[in-house]
Design an enzyme around this catalytic site. Structure first.
Site, PDB file in Angstrom:
ATOM      1  N   ASP A   1      32.708 -11.149  54.378  1.00 15.80           N
ATOM      2  CA  ASP A   1      32.811 -11.517  55.967  1.00 15.80           C
ATOM      3  C   ASP A   1      32.623 -12.855  55.142  1.00 15.80           C
ATOM      4  O   ASP A   1      31.987 -13.460  54.691  1.00 15.80           O
ATOM      5  CB  ASP A   1      32.170 -10.971  56.733  1.00 15.80           C
ATOM      6  CG  ASP A   1      31.747 -11.335  58.781  1.00 15.80           C
ATOM      7  OD1 ASP A   1      33.112 -10.927  58.932  1.00 15.80           O
ATOM      8  OD2 ASP A   1      31.482 -12.968  58.136  1.00 15.80           O
TER       9      ASP A   1
HETATM   10  C1  LIG Z   1      37.719 -20.478  55.836  1.00 15.35           C
HETATM   11  C2  LIG Z   1      39.004 -19.872  55.851  1.00 15.35           C
HETATM   12  C3  LIG Z   1      39.041 -18.440  56.367  1.00 15.35           C
HETATM   13  N1  LIG Z   1      40.277 -17.670  56.609  1.00 15.35           N
HETATM   14  C4  LIG Z   1      40.626 -16.500  56.472  1.00 15.35           C
HETATM   15  C5  LIG Z   1      39.279 -15.076  55.854  1.00 15.35           C
HETATM   16  C6  LIG Z   1      39.551 -14.321  56.219  1.00 15.35           C
HETATM   17  O1  LIG Z   1      40.735 -12.878  56.711  1.00 15.35           O
HETATM   18  C7  LIG Z   1      39.253 -14.339  58.121  1.00 15.35           C
HETATM   19  C8  LIG Z   1      37.736 -14.907  57.884  1.00 15.35           C
HETATM   20  O2  LIG Z   1      37.768 -13.410  59.387  1.00 15.35           O
HETATM   21  P1  LIG Z   1      36.501 -12.195  58.354  1.00 15.35           P
HETATM   22  O3  LIG Z   1      35.993 -11.442  59.996  1.00 15.35           O
HETATM   23  O4  LIG Z   1      35.249 -12.577  57.023  1.00 15.35           O
HETATM   24  O5  LIG Z   1      37.802 -11.807  58.015  1.00 15.35           O
HETATM   25  P2  LIG Z   1      38.950 -11.382  58.986  1.00 15.35           P
HETATM   26  O6  LIG Z   1      38.862 -10.815  60.746  1.00 15.35           O
HETATM   27  O7  LIG Z   1      39.700 -11.815  59.407  1.00 15.35           O
HETATM   28  O8  LIG Z   1      39.154  -9.429  58.583  1.00 15.35           O
HETATM   29  P3  LIG Z   1      38.507  -8.033  57.717  1.00 15.35           P
HETATM   30  O9  LIG Z   1      37.323  -8.532  58.953  1.00 15.35           O
HETATM   31  O10 LIG Z   1      38.950  -7.154  59.013  1.00 15.35           O
HETATM   32  O11 LIG Z   1      38.192  -8.528  56.556  1.00 15.35           O
HETATM   33  O12 LIG Z   1      38.831 -15.912  57.926  1.00 15.35           O
HETATM   34  C9  LIG Z   1      41.550 -18.272  55.287  1.00 15.35           C
HETATM   35  O13 LIG Z   1      42.270 -17.437  55.667  1.00 15.35           O
HETATM   36  N2  LIG Z   1      41.018 -18.695  54.830  1.00 15.35           N
HETATM   37  C10 LIG Z   1      40.366 -20.386  55.341  1.00 15.35           C
HETATM   38  O14 LIG Z   1      40.622 -21.179  54.822  1.00 15.35           O
END
Ligand SMILES: Cc1cn([C@H]2C[C@H](O)[C@@H](COP(=O)(O)OP(=O)(O)OP(=O)(O)O)O2)c(=O)[nH]c1=O
Length: 207
Positions: free
Chosen positions: A79
């Site tokens: 997360d």
């Molecule tokens: C800060 C940042 C976040 N992110 C993404 C990563 C995560 O996918 C998302 C953060 O939300 P999360 O809740 O961590 O992840 P998710 O909902 O995408 O997937 P899951 O819970 O099923 O594992 O933001 C990027 O792709 N690039 C970035 O620079």
């Protein structure tokens, strides 16, 4: 894959899968965990990331008990939380949320925390939290409008994707880059190795 432990990536993030593949790790299956990711009022960013990674792992393990093929698998979750000081920025789903994030991040430092949780069928949970510090340049209203039009911010913590157009907003990163994208690779590989998951040569003594 006889002998190699099964691994379920309990994530719907294509970026997390791509990062695992980059380390030569192919999960046996993808099973996104369905948990409420709303931060608790007053919750600190690192506590929020830790709590949600663990909650995703518990939900995924529970779901796997109904799956004969995957019941004995390791479960990996993560997360990512973006924060300015104690303030947790939302995972942008609406354009106004993304605009508010970008204006808050413009010209200042922020932190990105990713908690990784590796759970075993014996209900043991090993967890790591990694912090990266990021500084954005000042963003003009034109920068913000163009970025909002790109739609790249959708579903991203803090309303941006460092691996995309928002990489041009970054003037400084201290710490892991992959941690910002959503999976601190060094720590993830170390957790997997600790549970006996075979790791490609060279990946563990990376700096
Ligand atoms: C800060 C940042 C976040 N992110 C993404 C990563 C995560 O996918 C998302 C953060 O939300 P999360 O809740 O961590 O992840 P998710 O909902 O995408 O997937 P899951 O819970 O099923 O594992 O933001 C990027 O792709 N690039 C970035 O620079």
């Amino acid at each position: 894959m006889s002998g190699r432990p099964k691994l379920v990536l309990a994530s719907g993030s294509p970026r997390r899968l791509a990062l695992l593949n980059q380390a030569g790790i192919e999960p046996t299956a993808l099973r996104p965990a369905d948990v409420d990711e709303t931060p608790i009022k007053g919750e600190l960013p690192r506590a929020c990331a830790n709590r949600l990674a663990r909650a995703k792992a518990e939900a995924a393990l529970k779901a796997l008990q109904l799956d004969d093929d995957l019941r004995g698998a390791l479960v990996l979750t993560a997360d990512t939380v973006v924060a300015v000081g104690r303030r947790i920025l939302p995972k942008a789903e609406l354009v106004d949320e993304a605009a508010q994030c970008l204006r808050l991040l413009s010209g200042r430092n922020h932190r990105v925390y990713t908690a990784v949780c590796l759970a075993t069928p014996k209900q043991t949970f090993r967890q790591r939290l990694v912090e990266s510090r990021v500084r954005f340049r000042r963003l003009t209203e034109e920068d913000i409008k163009a970025y909002l039009d790109s739609g790249e911010w959708r579903g991203k913590a803090g309303g941006y994707a460092v691996q995309g157009i928002a990489g041009s907003f970054v003037v400084k990163i201290v710490g892991s880059y992959t941690n910002i994208v959503g999976l601190p690779l060094y720590d993830t590989v170390a957790l997997l190795s600790g549970e006996g998951f075979p790791i490609r040569d060279g990946w563990l003594n990376a700096g």
